[in-house]
Enzyme design. Sequence first.
Site, PDB file in Angstrom:
ATOM      1  N   VAL A 168       6.515  -2.255 -17.861  1.00  0.00           N
ATOM      2  CA  VAL A 168       7.446  -1.082 -18.753  1.00  0.00           C
ATOM      3  C   VAL A 168       6.497  -0.438 -19.283  1.00  0.00           C
ATOM      4  O   VAL A 168       4.990  -0.168 -19.328  1.00  0.00           O
ATOM      5  CB  VAL A 168       7.594  -2.451 -20.281  1.00  0.00           C
ATOM      6  CG1 VAL A 168       7.980  -1.550 -21.121  1.00  0.00           C
ATOM      7  CG2 VAL A 168       7.842  -3.556 -19.658  1.00  0.00           C
ATOM      8  N   LYS A 222      13.614  -5.067 -18.397  1.00  0.00           N
ATOM      9  CA  LYS A 222      11.847  -4.838 -18.953  1.00  0.00           C
ATOM     10  C   LYS A 222      12.468  -5.125 -20.445  1.00  0.00           C
ATOM     11  O   LYS A 222      11.606  -5.610 -21.082  1.00  0.00           O
ATOM     12  CB  LYS A 222      11.932  -3.190 -19.260  1.00  0.00           C
ATOM     13  CG  LYS A 222      11.459  -2.078 -18.562  1.00  0.00           C
ATOM     14  CD  LYS A 222      11.874  -0.948 -18.073  1.00  0.00           C
ATOM     15  CE  LYS A 222      10.820  -0.496 -16.498  1.00  0.00           C
ATOM     16  NZ  LYS A 222      11.820   1.624 -16.680  1.00  0.00           N
ATOM     17  N   GLY A 266      14.095  13.368  -7.058  1.00  0.00           N
ATOM     18  CA  GLY A 266      13.615  11.874  -7.036  1.00  0.00           C
ATOM     19  C   GLY A 266      13.766  11.128  -7.450  1.00  0.00           C
ATOM     20  O   GLY A 266      13.145   9.869  -7.927  1.00  0.00           O
ATOM     21  N   GLY A 286       5.005   7.233 -12.365  1.00  0.00           N
ATOM     22  CA  GLY A 286       4.033   8.370 -11.968  1.00  0.00           C
ATOM     23  C   GLY A 286       3.090   7.464 -11.099  1.00  0.00           C
ATOM     24  O   GLY A 286       3.126   6.061 -11.168  1.00  0.00           O
ATOM     25  N   LYS A 336       8.882  -5.558 -11.163  1.00  0.00           N
ATOM     26  CA  LYS A 336       9.233  -6.636 -12.680  1.00  0.00           C
ATOM     27  C   LYS A 336       9.536  -7.978 -12.139  1.00  0.00           C
ATOM     28  O   LYS A 336      10.036  -9.121 -12.535  1.00  0.00           O
ATOM     29  CB  LYS A 336      10.313  -5.383 -13.348  1.00  0.00           C
ATOM     30  CG  LYS A 336       9.956  -4.426 -13.967  1.00  0.00           C
ATOM     31  CD  LYS A 336      10.969  -3.510 -14.798  1.00  0.00           C
ATOM     32  CE  LYS A 336      11.772  -2.705 -13.353  1.00  0.00           C
ATOM     33  NZ  LYS A 336      11.018  -1.751 -13.041  1.00  0.00           N
ATOM     34  N   PHE A 378       0.938  -1.350   0.052  1.00  0.00           N
ATOM     35  CA  PHE A 378      -0.259   0.089   0.030  1.00  0.00           C
ATOM     36  C   PHE A 378       1.072   1.187   0.010  1.00  0.00           C
ATOM     37  O   PHE A 378       0.960   2.773   0.962  1.00  0.00           O
ATOM     38  CB  PHE A 378      -0.824  -0.070   0.678  1.00  0.00           C
ATOM     39  CG  PHE A 378      -2.130   0.845   1.118  1.00  0.00           C
ATOM     40  CD1 PHE A 378      -3.118   0.912   0.144  1.00  0.00           C
ATOM     41  CD2 PHE A 378      -2.474   1.859   2.271  1.00  0.00           C
ATOM     42  CE1 PHE A 378      -4.482   1.681  -0.466  1.00  0.00           C
ATOM     43  CE2 PHE A 378      -3.783   3.309   2.239  1.00  0.00           C
ATOM     44  CZ  PHE A 378      -4.605   3.058   0.960  1.00  0.00           C
TER      45      PHE A 378
END
Lengths: 353, 353
Positions: free
Chosen positions: A165, A237, A219, A334, A138, A20
Site C-alpha cells: 500500500v 489495497k 507508463g 516508483g 499485493k 529481480f
Amino acid sequence: MMKEMKSRLAKKTKIALIGFGTVGQGVCEILLSKENELKSKYGFEASIVAISDVMKGTVYCADGLDIQQCLDLAKAGDNLENYAGDCEKGWDSLRTIRETNADIVCELAFTNVKTGEPAITHCKAAFENGKHIVTSNKGPAALQYAALQKLAEKNNVKFMIEGTVMSGTPILNLANGPLAGCTITAIKGILNGTCNYMLCEMEKGMAYDDVLDKAQELGYAEADPTGDVEGFDAMAKVIILANVLMDNPISAADVDRVGIAKITPEMMTEAKNENARWKLISTIEKRGNEVKASVKPEKLSLTHPLASIMGATNALTFTSDLLGDVTIVGAGAGKIETGYSILTDILAIHREK
Amino acid sequence: MMKEMKSRLAKKTKIALIGFGTVGQGVCEILLSKENELKSKYGFEASIVAISDVMKGTVYCADGLDIQQCLDLAKAGDNLENYAGDCEKGWDSLRTIRETNADIVCELAFTNVKTGEPAITHCKAAFENGKHIVTSNKGPAALQYAALQKLAEKNNVKFMIEGTVMSGTPILNLANGPLAGCTITAIKGILNGTCNYMLCEMEKGMAYDDVLDKAQELGYAEADPTGDVEGFDAMAKVIILANVLMDNPISAADVDRVGIAKITPEMMTEAKNENARWKLISTIEKRGNEVKASVKPEKLSLTHPLASIMGATNALTFTSDLLGDVTIVGAGAGKIETGYSILTDILAIHREK
C-alpha cells in the site's frame, strides 16, 4: 581466518530475492548506496545470498553475492547464470526459498493478481522453512492474509507487507508502530496514482480516452488498464488495510467497487462549478463488528484535505479514537520508493532481533 | 499470595507522573479506558505508582495507585494528599523521581520555557537513577538535547519526546522507526496551531488584534501570546527536529525567527488576489554539514500542499533521499492527543523490553 569470515557472515542479515525486476534491482541499489550508513547508524549489515528470477536465472552463494555484478548483468540483459564466481546456479524459486541459508525472503516475483500465484506458494514455503517474508506483491495479503499470518506466527517469523500500500510511504508500519495505541475506526484515501493522475488531466479538459492514451504513453497505465481504472488495484489495497488494521477479514465481494471510466467531461465541468473535484476514493469504516469498504469516484469539496492531492501522489487518512484524523501524503509507486518499502521491513525485522 | 502479587506487579510497567495537569490527567484517562485493549493486544500492563504535582501534592504507592481516585481528587480541586489508602505522601518531585520504584518517569511539570526548569533537572535525576523519561515538555530537548541523550544512553535508558512536536501525531517515532532507512534532508511544516488558526481568521477579514482577542477567548492563545505569535513555540520545535533528526545540534541563535504580528489585512487581500495564502512556516534544511533553520510567514500558492492546512491543525513534510516528500497532517495539541504522545512513547519502551 575461516572462523572469522563465518562469524562476520553470521552477524549479517542474509537475504534471498525471488524476482529481480524493477523492485528487486531497486532494493539492491539502495543496499549498495546505504551500506555504510545502515551499518554505522543501526549496526545493520545485509548479504544478498541468492537471487532467483524466472526469466533471468538463479545464483546462490552462501557467503553472499557480489551485488554490483548482479545489477550489471541485469542491466546488460544478461542471464544471472553468467555470474562469475563460486556459486550454485540453475535452482528454481522454491528450492532457493527452501534450501538457501537466507533469513529473509523478499518475494518480488511477477504474480497473477487473480490467483496470487506464485507469490502465495513462495510465502508458504518461506514460512514453513522458518524464513521471514518481505513483499510488495499485493496478492498474498489481499487473498490469504489471515492464513499466511497464522502460518508465519506458528513458525515464529514475520510476514511484512509495507510495500503493498503506497509503496515505501509508511502506512502499515506507522499503524502498527507509532499509532499502535490508537484504535483505527476509519480509513479514507487516494490509493491509485494512475487514476488520480488521469482525473487531474481530465480536469484540465482532456477526454477520458485521450488521458488514458497519455497515461499509457507515460507508463502510468498498463496496456490493459483495467486493474487501475476499474478500481481493482485500489480494492486489493482496501482489503489489505481492512485485514491488517481492522481485525476484520474481508474479501473482494465485500468491497463496493466503481472505477473512473464513466466520468465525463460534463461531470468534470459541473464539479468545477461547484468548487469540487472528482477523486477515486477508497474508504473503510468499522461499524460495530462490521467493516464497510468501498472504492468509488467521489466529488469532494475543494476544502476537503484529499481534494488537494494532485498527480500520481497517494494519500491516506486514519481516523482513530485518540488522535482524530492523521493524514499521510506520499509516493504510491516508483522503483526506489518501492525498494525502500522492502528495506524498511527488513530493518523492522532487524530491530526485533 | 504475596509472591503472586509481586510477580504480577513485576510484569507491569511502573510509571511516575511528575505533573498532574491536563496532560497527566489525559494519560491517566487513556490508561484507564485502554487497560484491557493494551493488555490483550500488546501484553502491556501499566501501574501508576506515583504522582507528584507542585500544586496538588504527592502520593506514592509501590504496589500502584487507584488511578480513578486520583483523577476524582484532581477534578474536585482536592489535594492528592487526601488520597485514601496505604501510601507515602509529601515527597517532592526529585525524591519521587529518585526513590520510587517507577521504571518510567513522565515529566509533565509546568516548566519555564527559557530555562527549561524544573524539567531538565527532573530528566537528569531520572537518567542518573536508571529511569526512562517520557515528556511533552519542549524545554529539555530544545535546550539540552545532546547532553540529555548522552546521559540517557550512558544509563541505558530512553529519552522519549514524541509529544514535543505536533502532540501525539507521530513525527519523531515515525522518523526514527518507519523512516529510519531514509536520510532526511529537509523538513517544512506548520507547527503552531494558534498562529495557523489566527491566519485563517485574518483571511476572513478580521484584523490581527481582534483575531488575537478571539484566540485568547477560545483558549488557543495564552494571556501573554508572545510564545505563539512571535514564533518562539515553533522555534523550539524546529530546534528539536534539527537536533533529533539531522544529527546537527542547533540553538535559538541559529534560527531565523519572524512572527505573524506584522501581517496586515492588506497583505491578506494581496495574497488572496494572487491565489496565495500566508502561513507561518518552519523550515529546516541540511546543506552539506550545515543546517539552515527558520520560522517565518510565507506566502504560499494555494496549490502548495501546506496551503490547505486550516484551523489549528499542524502539518509537516519530510523530504528524504529515498521517498521524496512524505507529509503528515494531524492535531498539534489537545488533552487526549498529547496524552497519547505519552502512551505511544511508553509503548515504544515496552516493545524494546
